[in-house]
Design a protein around this motif. Structure first.
Motif, PDB file in Angstrom:
ATOM      1  N   HIS A   1       0.798  -1.214   0.000  1.00 53.44           N
ATOM      2  CA  HIS A   1       0.000   0.000   0.000  1.00 53.44           C
ATOM      3  C   HIS A   1       0.834   1.269   0.000  1.00 53.44           C
ATOM      4  CE1 HIS A   1      -4.055  -1.946   1.278  1.00 53.44           C
ATOM      5  NE2 HIS A   1      -3.784  -2.084   0.003  1.00 53.44           N
ATOM      6  N   SER A   2       2.061   1.215   0.526  1.00 55.04           N
ATOM      7  CA  SER A   2       2.891   2.416   0.457  1.00 55.04           C
ATOM      8  C   SER A   2       3.271   2.710  -0.992  1.00 55.04           C
ATOM      9  CB  SER A   2       4.136   2.275   1.339  1.00 55.04           C
ATOM     10  OG  SER A   2       5.081   1.407   0.766  1.00 55.04           O
ATOM     11  N   ASP A   3       3.395   1.670  -1.800  1.00 52.26           N
ATOM     12  CA  ASP A   3       3.654   1.889  -3.223  1.00 52.26           C
ATOM     13  C   ASP A   3       2.455   2.546  -3.912  1.00 52.26           C
ATOM     14  OD1 ASP A   3       6.267   1.258  -3.993  1.00 52.26           O
ATOM     15  OD2 ASP A   3       5.886  -0.884  -3.842  1.00 52.26           O
ATOM     16  N   LEU A   4       1.269   2.208  -3.472  1.00 53.55           N
ATOM     17  CA  LEU A   4       0.088   2.852  -4.063  1.00 53.55           C
ATOM     18  C   LEU A   4      -0.022   4.308  -3.631  1.00 53.55           C
ATOM     19  CD1 LEU A   4      -2.645   0.072  -3.999  1.00 53.55           C
ATOM     20  CD2 LEU A   4      -1.569   1.134  -5.985  1.00 53.55           C
ATOM     21  N   PHE A   5       0.296   4.580  -2.367  1.00 53.60           N
ATOM     22  CA  PHE A   5       0.319   5.990  -1.935  1.00 53.60           C
ATOM     23  C   PHE A   5       1.323   6.779  -2.780  1.00 53.60           C
ATOM     24  CE2 PHE A   5      -1.539   4.590   2.221  1.00 53.60           C
ATOM     25  CZ  PHE A   5      -2.603   5.477   2.224  1.00 53.60           C
ATOM     26  N   ALA A   6       2.480   6.170  -3.025  1.00 54.27           N
ATOM     27  CA  ALA A   6       3.487   6.870  -3.818  1.00 54.27           C
ATOM     28  C   ALA A   6       2.988   7.156  -5.229  1.00 54.27           C
ATOM     29  CB  ALA A   6       4.774   6.045  -3.866  1.00 54.27           C
ATOM     30  N   MET A   7       2.166   6.237  -5.768  1.00 55.58           N
ATOM     31  CA  MET A   7       1.638   6.456  -7.116  1.00 55.58           C
ATOM     32  C   MET A   7       0.731   7.686  -7.183  1.00 55.58           C
ATOM     33  SD  MET A   7       2.863   4.658  -9.508  1.00 55.58           S
ATOM     34  CE  MET A   7       1.713   4.997 -10.850  1.00 55.58           C
ATOM     35  N   ILE A   8       0.094   8.046  -6.069  1.00 58.04           N
ATOM     36  CA  ILE A   8      -0.682   9.292  -6.051  1.00 58.04           C
ATOM     37  C   ILE A   8       0.252  10.457  -6.340  1.00 58.04           C
ATOM     38  CG2 ILE A   8      -2.044  10.842  -4.594  1.00 58.04           C
ATOM     39  CD1 ILE A   8      -2.992   8.394  -3.029  1.00 58.04           C
ATOM     40  N   GLY A   9       1.396  10.446  -5.668  1.00 59.46           N
ATOM     41  CA  GLY A   9       2.368  11.501  -5.911  1.00 59.46           C
ATOM     42  C   GLY A   9       2.856  11.515  -7.349  1.00 59.46           C
ATOM     43  N   THR A  10       3.213  10.336  -7.833  1.00 59.81           N
ATOM     44  CA  THR A  10       3.699  10.219  -9.207  1.00 59.81           C
ATOM     45  C   THR A  10       2.701  10.792 -10.200  1.00 59.81           C
ATOM     46  OG1 THR A  10       4.913   8.205  -8.686  1.00 59.81           O
ATOM     47  CG2 THR A  10       4.358   8.578 -11.002  1.00 59.81           C
ATOM     48  N   LEU A  11       1.459  10.349 -10.087  1.00 62.72           N
ATOM     49  CA  LEU A  11       0.476  10.743 -11.093  1.00 62.72           C
ATOM     50  C   LEU A  11       0.196  12.235 -11.041  1.00 62.72           C
ATOM     51  CD1 LEU A  11      -1.956   7.701 -11.072  1.00 62.72           C
ATOM     52  CD2 LEU A  11      -0.392   8.404 -12.877  1.00 62.72           C
ATOM     53  N   TYR A  12       0.131  12.820  -9.835  1.00 56.41           N
ATOM     54  CA  TYR A  12      -0.127  14.257  -9.788  1.00 56.41           C
ATOM     55  C   TYR A  12       1.044  15.044 -10.352  1.00 56.41           C
ATOM     56  CZ  TYR A  12      -4.725  14.171  -7.987  1.00 56.41           C
ATOM     57  OH  TYR A  12      -6.073  13.986  -7.898  1.00 56.41           O
ATOM     58  N   LEU A  13       2.247  14.568 -10.117  1.00 56.25           N
ATOM     59  CA  LEU A  13       3.386  15.226 -10.758  1.00 56.25           C
ATOM     60  C   LEU A  13       3.282  15.084 -12.274  1.00 56.25           C
ATOM     61  CD1 LEU A  13       6.229  14.129  -8.305  1.00 56.25           C
ATOM     62  CD2 LEU A  13       5.466  16.465  -8.700  1.00 56.25           C
ATOM     63  N   TRP A  14       2.990  13.886 -12.722  1.00 54.91           N
ATOM     64  CA  TRP A  14       2.943  13.609 -14.162  1.00 54.91           C
ATOM     65  C   TRP A  14       1.836  14.424 -14.845  1.00 54.91           C
ATOM     66  CZ3 TRP A  14      -0.039  11.698 -18.114  1.00 54.91           C
ATOM     67  CH2 TRP A  14       0.629  11.199 -19.237  1.00 54.91           C
ATOM     68  N   MET A  15       0.663  14.410 -14.250  1.00 51.17           N
ATOM     69  CA  MET A  15      -0.481  15.067 -14.897  1.00 51.17           C
ATOM     70  C   MET A  15      -0.339  16.578 -14.937  1.00 51.17           C
ATOM     71  SD  MET A  15      -3.638  12.821 -13.324  1.00 51.17           S
ATOM     72  CE  MET A  15      -3.286  13.436 -11.674  1.00 51.17           C
ATOM     73  N   TYR A  16       0.204  17.133 -13.865  1.00 49.19           N
ATOM     74  CA  TYR A  16       0.256  18.592 -13.762  1.00 49.19           C
ATOM     75  C   TYR A  16       1.560  19.186 -14.288  1.00 49.19           C
ATOM     76  CZ  TYR A  16      -4.042  18.736 -10.935  1.00 49.19           C
ATOM     77  OH  TYR A  16      -5.345  18.653 -10.490  1.00 49.19           O
TER      78      TYR A  16
END
Lengths: 467, 467, 467
Positions: free
Chosen positions: A225-240
């Protein structure tokens, strides 16, 4: 898993008086300095009605707020959720990742408003701020978040606040040299934010080298689940990221173009990252570390050139290359840096920010050197590179040379600054944890007893099972 | 819980050379095609200053960027975080959900820029792109994300890339038929995105029917925190849907109206979903599957009509009905589809996209047919339906007929395309997993050893307990 | 951990007919009332082309949609993800936190569109809505989300729907008194949203006092990952608060200024919160409860004054103070309120909304009273405080007095309203859970069997271990 309670033995991590003292001291300093220096810019001041008349504006929509506020909010999300959650991948350092990032960024933006204000928005003894200043403050802090990635889990919050103070200062000086003295273009900050921030952080972590860090090796990994939390960060960086690279570009076509180039570069980067992540692993499986990080290299690598006429296919090429370089970096360079150069880089910022930042600077220099009036149009050419005033005689190839000089200056500032700041952070007064307690929230945070922990306790000899 | 390590026995899921090959091949193709075809549109090109003069624009704020960029970013979040996290509800397929969605969408937007560009933005041998193209590319990929929902957990990443290639192509053809040949209105994509995407995906999963899927039944459920991750996806889809439906509507009132109608429809949908979720369960408890999905049906169901004068109460009615239909679908239709029609629909896209998409198409046809000059105003009437040029003699009732024809065309394209693509994906060369390894990240991802797993290991006979 | 299955014994929490009935009844009422009353405002109506001509607007960009839609979407995220996830910190009430927040907000915005519409947008028998109405509806619902924080985990969804119905009504009346009768400024809602919402919720929870709540004390804490989920809520509230406070300010400088003031206040608030969180804990460790909540007090405390010439340093001062007050509140006031005043405040809204809301009202009154034509400019002064028409003779000091009166009115409305509504909610017909089943999703939700639970089951005497 009885969490270690003996960190106090080796090192004094007691924060009760030191952390509050630093926080309050600095906040008071901010209030005083803001009181003396900071006022609203014309577009945020109640005198705006008069300003509008003077500037012959017919509508409130001409206020810079409406050109930049949506991008500002996207950048804001990248700094606080993007960087914050990207670093929550560690199994027991989620509070520190997102919480300390919150702390240093909240302080950093205040100090950046002052530092950048003195350099760029100083008029009649006052710093006049508007939405563009907020974006630039967030940008500046972005470079601190990057450096934080290298030392994640190994420093106390006080060290982070001290580092922020110095890094924001150095960032602003470096930015001033690049943008004002060298007259370099770097809207998305490949040089000023990424190259500077990453090599600064890498130098700091080199100075703070911990020979016994393998004592906390078991905590350097992730859980599901910590990897999934990190993906939130990744995607917001990527999208924005398109907003990041276009946020302070000139109104109109430049903002528009920056967003498109960044969008293209990032899309390509995902495919090459996935390809190499699978290719470089014996079992051919994808590695979340690469997906979380290397997919973002495409945004870094067009940071300088996105507002130029890089063209969509140029962006695809740059994005593809940076994804490959970054993934290869995670597989081969990071272990090498640690074992040979004693650079312990927790998040692999060398792969995500340092190398792609250099690529970004170089691509920017080439794109600038290759610019022609034919491609940009006569007016567009002058506007894109600000070839006005004392710079009206600059040619593209000279501009390319200055862009290249900007990379070198950023590197030198990062190495020198990082060495000095690293030395300061090495002083034994800041309350950092012992090697065996690194990557562990329990040192600085009240951590709830998890159900999982209860399970462990059931099996620990000194505690009765609670069924 | 020793995770299964024997997937290699039944099927070859080794990705090391196949996945990189496909990724790199396609990215190279994109670079070549972009190099030949794609250039900046006038509003993103450095010649914009001249363009402004020609178009007699007095301000940079007239650049389409400022009309659409905030909506674009919201749509971008829906595609990558919305769809990505919505599908993380499975207990052991979070990496695949968010990671493969990332991969297919990143490839899909590039290919969609080309396909849609050839159909809609092709001038003098070049595709000229701007922010509206980015939105449309995201829209197109949205239909692939929908189809992915049906086959979630049962396909290899290569299959997903192959499906994306074909589906984006077919989407663009279908979209061209509807928008250009039938002159149909569908700004939020009830027909082009949802109906087409969902029935395409359902046909594909029908062709790929796995008779032994109950072997991985234990992994088809959620765990507590995976349901919370999924709610992130749900809420971002729900909150940003007004941007989705208004993103490419005409400037001004049409964008404004689309957002309001969608806001209203979605709000109503939540209440009827909650009502029926509780009502259809013996114990009267709410089911997260419904809350995560059926609450979104209201956005789908006003996709065609949101920019029309549907009126707020009309939106409430449509939203209420679609929430009911969708929830009933999860309780009764999904089991029926699986047991009788052999359609294994992992995320229940039939309930969230297929049926609400049809409702959306029908509501659009009715709303168009019922349009009058009185309600729209003389100019507004012509503008809303583009009754200009060869279409200047079209009446509302004829428009309604064409809208209805658009539904039928979308369905036919979806069934035919899905059957063909399903057949291609059935070839035994793409590396999909055996039935007992479906819904399991371990097949294609490096998965960290969780603490929970450690607990299990304590009890496994062949491993010593680690206290 | 066999989850309790005996809630039915003490209390009837069976929702199967009651919850659907309430949801459907109210949705039908909304449809009827919307059908009678709600229509598109001029800027969202297809007659906009004619409107533009009449208003002499030359561009669609002058549509209010483009001034406010980005802020609206940010506010929307705050209500649904911000408040929803902020409350997921409880270990076993994540579904209820995010799900019930979703339900009450989705209903509340519909009812708020009507209530606020009758008061503020009623013309010729119709409520004419546009994007500003959507923002105001979200604002109104924000006050319900705040009150929900006080009773989180202790009420049934029906109680929440009943409370929402009444609270939205009272909110609208109070707002009308403040904004229209007292002619008070409160763009960010320190008084109307936070003070009113918080004291309303505190009064309700006082009336609903549960003497035996310690029976579910073990469930009132967090687990590691639930604290990270909560941080998603915190950060989205924190990042988007500048949009919240500026969303309905006047076009131009006022929106711009509100965003800057709020940005500054929130940044300062983080530092004082961290300082006091560490200082007030014996071991000097940071407490996630403070970081999740008190860091937001700075946004609340400039809610009234952000659009005034508070100045950046003024904002830093207000933010610093509110962070201190809020953190001290969590440490000292919350236990006091519970033990002495029998106010059980699950999320500590007294610290996050009530006290900072009062500060915000007072700061607003002082800032208004201190306003001068010199600081605002002649036109800006009149525009900022709407000193036109019957109010053209109002002086700043009188305005300050009215602002102060607005605080008192909000408090009285909250206490009286909360007492009445609390009494209604105390009726034994709404299906709330027994004290031992509070803070437990299992009562109203289908909860998946987690792997962790399986672990527990291994050890429970009546179940065989499943290895």
């Amino acid at each position: 898993m009885e969490r270690p309670r003996h960190q106090g033995m080796a090192k004094n991590t007691y924060m009760r008086w030191r952390l509050p003292l630093v926080c309050l001291l600095w906040e008071v300093a901010m209030i005083v300095l803001f009181g003396v220096f900071v006022r609203f810019g014309a577009e945020a001041d109640a005198h705006w009605e008069e300003e509008k008349r003077e500037m012959n504006l017919t509508s409130d929509i001409e206020n810079d707020f409406y050109f930049r506020y949506p991008s500002f909010q996207d950048v804001h999300v990248m700094i606080f959720v993007g960087f914050g959650f990207l670093m929550t991948f560690l199994k027991r350092y989620g509070f520190g990742a997102v919480g300390f990032n919150f702390l240093l960024a909240a302080f950093g933006i205040q100090w950046a408003l002052l530092m950048q204000g003195w350099f760029h928005s100083f008029k009649n003894g006052k710093i006049l701020i508007g939405v563009e200043n907020l974006i630039n403050a967030d940008f500046c802090v972005g470079s601190v978040c990057i450096a934080f990635g290298a030392i994640l889990g190994k420093t106390s919050p006080i060290q982070l606040l001290v580092m922020t103070l110095f890094q924001v200062t150095l960032f602003s000086v470096n930015e001033y040299i690049l943008l004002n003295l060298l007259h370099v273009k770097d809207a998305g900050g490949s040089m000023t934010i990424h190259t500077f921030g990453a090599y600064f952080g890498l130098t700091v972590t080199r100075v703070l080298y911990r020979p016994n860090l393998e004592q906390s090796k078991d905590k350097q990994g992730s859980v599901y689940h910590s990897d999934l939390f990190a993906m939130i960060g990744t995607l917001y960086l990527w999208m924005y990221w398109p907003s990041f690279n276009s946020a302070i570009s000139d109104h109109g076509d430049a903002q528009h173009r920056s967003a498109i180039n960044t969008y293209c570069s990032l899309a390509a980067c995902v495919l090459t990252t996935m390809a190499f992540s699978s290719m470089l692993q014996k079992k051919g499986k994808l590695d979340m570390v690469h997906i979380q990080n290397a997919t973002l290299a495409g945004g870094v690598a067009v940071g300088t050139s996105a507002e130029m006429m890089l063209t969509p296919y140029g962006s695809l090429i740059v994005g593809s290359i940076s994804g490959i370089v970054s993934t290869v970096g995670y597989v081969y360079f990071t272990p090498f840096l640690e074992s040979r150069l004693h650079i312990q880089d927790t998040c692999g910022i060398h792969n995500l920010h340092a190398m792609p930042g250099l690529i970004g600077g170089i691509v920017g220099a080439i794109t600038a050197a290759a610019a022609t009036e034919d491609v940009y149009g006569k007016e567009g050419f002058i506007k894109a590179f600000d070839f006005t005033g004392v710079y009206r005689t600059r040619t593209p190839s000279i501009q390319g040379g200055f862009q290249a000089a900007g990379i070198v200056v950023s590197l030198l500032m990062a190495f020198a600054g990082g060495a000095i700041v690293g030395g300061i952070l090495k002083l034994p007064i800041w309350g950092d944890a012992a090697a065996e307690n690194c990557f562990e929230d329990d040192v600085y945070w009240e951590v709830p007893e998890d159900e999982e922990s209860d399970v462990y306790h059931m099996h620990s000899p000194d505690k009765p099972a609670s069924p």
